[in-house]
Write a protein that holds these residues in place. Structure first.
Motif, PDB file in Angstrom:
ATOM      1  N   UNK A   1       0.822  -1.204   0.067  1.00 28.36           N
ATOM      2  CA  UNK A   1       0.264   0.040   0.087  1.00 28.36           C
ATOM      3  C   UNK A   1       0.790   1.332   0.017  1.00 28.36           C
ATOM      4  N   UNK A   2       2.001   1.147   0.784  1.00 25.01           N
ATOM      5  CA  UNK A   2       2.699   2.475   0.830  1.00 25.01           C
ATOM      6  C   UNK A   2       3.372   2.751  -0.782  1.00 25.01           C
ATOM      7  N   UNK A   3       3.804   1.584  -1.562  1.00 25.17           N
ATOM      8  CA  UNK A   3       4.245   1.831  -2.645  1.00 25.17           C
ATOM      9  C   UNK A   3       3.185   2.316  -3.527  1.00 25.17           C
ATOM     10  N   UNK A   4       1.985   1.951  -3.533  1.00 24.77           N
ATOM     11  CA  UNK A   4       0.849   2.743  -4.178  1.00 24.77           C
ATOM     12  C   UNK A   4       0.792   3.965  -3.939  1.00 24.77           C
ATOM     13  N   UNK A   5       0.606   4.123  -2.496  1.00 22.72           N
ATOM     14  CA  UNK A   5       0.172   5.627  -2.165  1.00 22.72           C
ATOM     15  C   UNK A   5       1.263   6.733  -2.730  1.00 22.72           C
ATOM     16  N   UNK A   6       2.567   6.166  -2.739  1.00 22.13           N
ATOM     17  CA  UNK A   6       3.741   7.044  -3.279  1.00 22.13           C
ATOM     18  C   UNK A   6       3.678   7.202  -4.763  1.00 22.13           C
ATOM     19  N   UNK A   7       3.118   6.048  -5.281  1.00 21.45           N
ATOM     20  CA  UNK A   7       2.770   6.404  -6.893  1.00 21.45           C
ATOM     21  C   UNK A   7       1.638   7.645  -7.043  1.00 21.45           C
ATOM     22  N   UNK A   8       0.872   7.403  -6.264  1.00 23.96           N
ATOM     23  CA  UNK A   8      -0.150   8.480  -6.442  1.00 23.96           C
ATOM     24  C   UNK A   8       0.068   9.727  -5.820  1.00 23.96           C
ATOM     25  N   UNK A   9       1.154   9.993  -5.050  1.00 22.35           N
ATOM     26  CA  UNK A   9       1.674  11.053  -4.743  1.00 22.35           C
ATOM     27  C   UNK A   9       2.762  11.634  -5.889  1.00 22.35           C
ATOM     28  N   UNK A  10       3.166  10.737  -6.250  1.00 24.13           N
ATOM     29  CA  UNK A  10       4.332  11.234  -7.436  1.00 24.13           C
ATOM     30  C   UNK A  10       3.719  11.724  -8.608  1.00 24.13           C
TER      31      UNK A  10
END
Length: 417
Positions: free
Chosen positions: A363-372
Motif C-alpha cells: 500500500x505504501x508503494x501505491x500511495x507513493x505512486x499516487x503522490x508522485x
C-alpha cells in the motif's frame, strides 16, 4: 589664539591647561580647576562670547587616552565592532547520516527526519539514499497507533505509557502529528511540551511533525520517519494522530496495533458505532479512570464491550475489547501492555502479523505512486499555464467539471509526448 576662533580638534586635544582663558591669553580669577574632575578633564580654550563675563559656562573636555589599557592593542583596529563569522552546520553525506543513525545520534536522526519532511527536491533524493542504506535495520520495532478525540488525554497517556515501557527496558520513539491550519498553513507542534518527563529521558525520542495538507497528516513522510527511528534502534514506535476522522484509515495502514482512547459519557451506543473508527481499533481504552470518574469509566467500558459485539474485528483472529486505565495513577497500563504483547505473539504465530506488514508495504508503494503522479501533474508547466483558463471556464458555467478534467488530462498527455 585669536578671539572667537574655534580651535581645531587637534588643538583641543593638545591643550593641557585646565583653566579657562580669555582672548588676551590671560587666565581670569574665576577660571579654576574643577576639583571633582581634577586630572581627567579641563576647560576648553574657546568659549562663547557671552560666557566670558562669568563662570556659567560649565563645559569640560575629557582628556584622551594616550596608552592602551585592559590588554587592548595599540592599534585603533580594536575600535571596529567585532564581527563573528557565521558558523554553518557541516553538510552531512549519506555515510554521515547512516553512521549517525546507526549509532543512535539523536541530532543526526533529527536532521535526517528534516530531510524526509522537506519538499526540496535535492533533500528528497538525499533522504531516499539514506533510507535505502538503513533499510536493513528497519522492521524490527513494534508500531502502535494511538488516536482519540481532543481532550481524551492522548499526550498524557503516551507519556505515562512511554515511561512505563522505558522502565521495562525498551527504547521508545513518539511521532506526534500536529494538525496544520488550512488558513495559516502553520502548526503549533506543542505535544512535546505536554510530555515533560518523557522528553528528558535519554531512551525516548519525541518528534512533533506538522500534518501538512495530507489526509490525517500521516502519509509518506510519517512512514519514512518511522523507518528512520527503527533504524536508530528504537524498539517501540508510538504514532499519535491528529484526531478522530478519516485520517485513522491512513494510520491503520502504518501500524501493527491500533488503539482508540475514549472518554466517559461519549454518547449512546449507536453514536459510538457510527463513529466508524471503532472498526479500526484493536483495543478501546477508556482513559481517566480514577477518582470520582472511576465508576463512570467502568460503566463506559461495559458499554463499549457491548457495542463491539456488533462490529467486525479490525484484525483477523483477534477479538477487540475495551479496557480502562488512568494516565495519572498508572492503573491499567500494565494490563494494556500485556494485551499488546499477546496480540503481537498471537499475530506472529498465525501469520496475521507478517501478512499485515506485507500489505502495508504494498500500500505504501501505491500511495507513493499516487503522490508522485499528483506532483508530476500539478508541477507541469503546461498544466500550470492552462489551469487558470479551465478553472475560469468552470466557474463561468462554460465547462462542466468532467470536461475540465478531460481537458487538463489531455493537455498533460500531450506535454509528455
Amino acid at each position: 589664539m585669536t578671539d572667537n576662533k574655534r580651535p581645531t580638534p587637534d588643538e583641543l586635544r593638545n591643550t593641557q591647561d585646565a583653566t579657562f582663558t580669555t582672548g588676551e591669553g590671560k587666565a581670569p580669577e574665576l577660571g579654576v580647576k574643577n576639583a571633582s574632575t581634577e586630572g581627567s578633564t579641563y576647560r576648553p580654550d574657546w568659549v562663547p562670547e557671552e560666557a566670558k563675563k562669568d563662570d556659567t559656562y560649565a563645559c569640560h573636555v575629557m582628556k584622551g587616552v594616550k596608552e592602551m589599557h585592559d590588554g587592548l592593542l595599540s592599534s585603533s583596529a580594536h575600535l571596529a565592532p567585532a564581527v563573528r563569522p557565521v558558523q554553518r552546520r557541516k553538510k552531512l553525506t549519506v555515510a554521515d547520516y547512516v553512521r549517525g543513525i546507526e549509532q543512535g545520534d539523536r541530532v543526526i536522526l533529527s536532521r535526517a527526519i528534516t530531510l524526509v519532511e522537506s519538499n526540496n527536491k535535492d533533500h528528497f533524493k538525499l533522504a531516499q539514499q539514506v533510507l535505502q542504506a538503513v533499510l536493513p535495520r528497519t522492521g524490527k520495532a513494534l508500531r502502535i497507533g494511538i488516536t482519540g478525540v481532543p481532550g481524551a488525554g492522548k499526550s498524557t497517556f503516551i507519556e505515562a505509557f512511554g515511561n512505563m515501557l522505558i522502565e521495562a527496558g525498551y527504547k521508545v520513539a513518539v511521532l506526534a502529528v500536529d494538525p496544520t491550519s488550512q488558513v495559516t498553513k502553520g502548526s503549533i507542534l506543542g505535544d512535546k511540551t505536554r510530555m515533560e518527563t518523557l522528553t528528558k529521558h535519554p531512551e525516548a525520542y519525541i518528534r512533533p511533525s506538522p500534518a501538512g495538507g495530507t489526509l490525517g497528516g500521516v502519509a509518506r513522510k510519517s512512514r519514512e520517519t518511522m523507518l528512520l527511528c527503527e533504524a536508530a534502534g528504537y524498539d517501540i514506535i508510538l504514532v499519535e494522530t491528529v484526531g478522530v476522522g478519516q485520517s485513522e484509515v491512513t494510520v491503520r495502514s502504518m501500524v501493527d496495533f491500533f488503539m482508540l482512547i475514549v472518554l466517559t459519557g461519549a454518547g449512546d451506543e449507536l453514536q459510538g458505532i457510527k463513529k466508524g473508527v471503532m472498526e479500526l481499533a484493536d483495543a478501546i481504552v477508556v482513559n481517566k479512570a480514577d477518582g470520582d470518574n472511576l465508576k463512570r469509566a467502568l460503566i463506559a467500558r461495559s458499554d463499549y464491550d457491548r457495542m463491539l459485539h456488533y462490529i467486525r474485528p479490525a484484525t483477523e483472529k483477534w477479538k477487540t475489547q475495551a479496557y480502562t486505565c488512568s494516565a495519572v495513577t498508572k492503573d491499567g497500563l500494565d494490563e494494556l501492555w500485556d494485551v499488546i504483547q499477546e496480540f503481537t505473539e498471537q499475530g506472529k504465530e498465525n501469520g496475521v502479523f507478517l501478512k499485515r506488514r506485507q500489505e502495508q508495504s504494498l500500500r505504501w508503494v501505491r500511495d507513493m505512486i499516487d503522490e508522485h503522479l499528483h506532483n508530476l501533474f500539478f508541477n507541469n508547466v503546461v498544466i500550470q499555464g492552462r489551469m487558470g483558463e479551465v478553472e475560469a471556464a468552470v466557474l463561468d458555467g462554460e465547462m462542466s467539471e468532467s470536461q475540465a478534467v478531460e481537458e487538463l488530462i489531455g493537455v498533460f498527455d500531450k506535454s509528455l509526448q
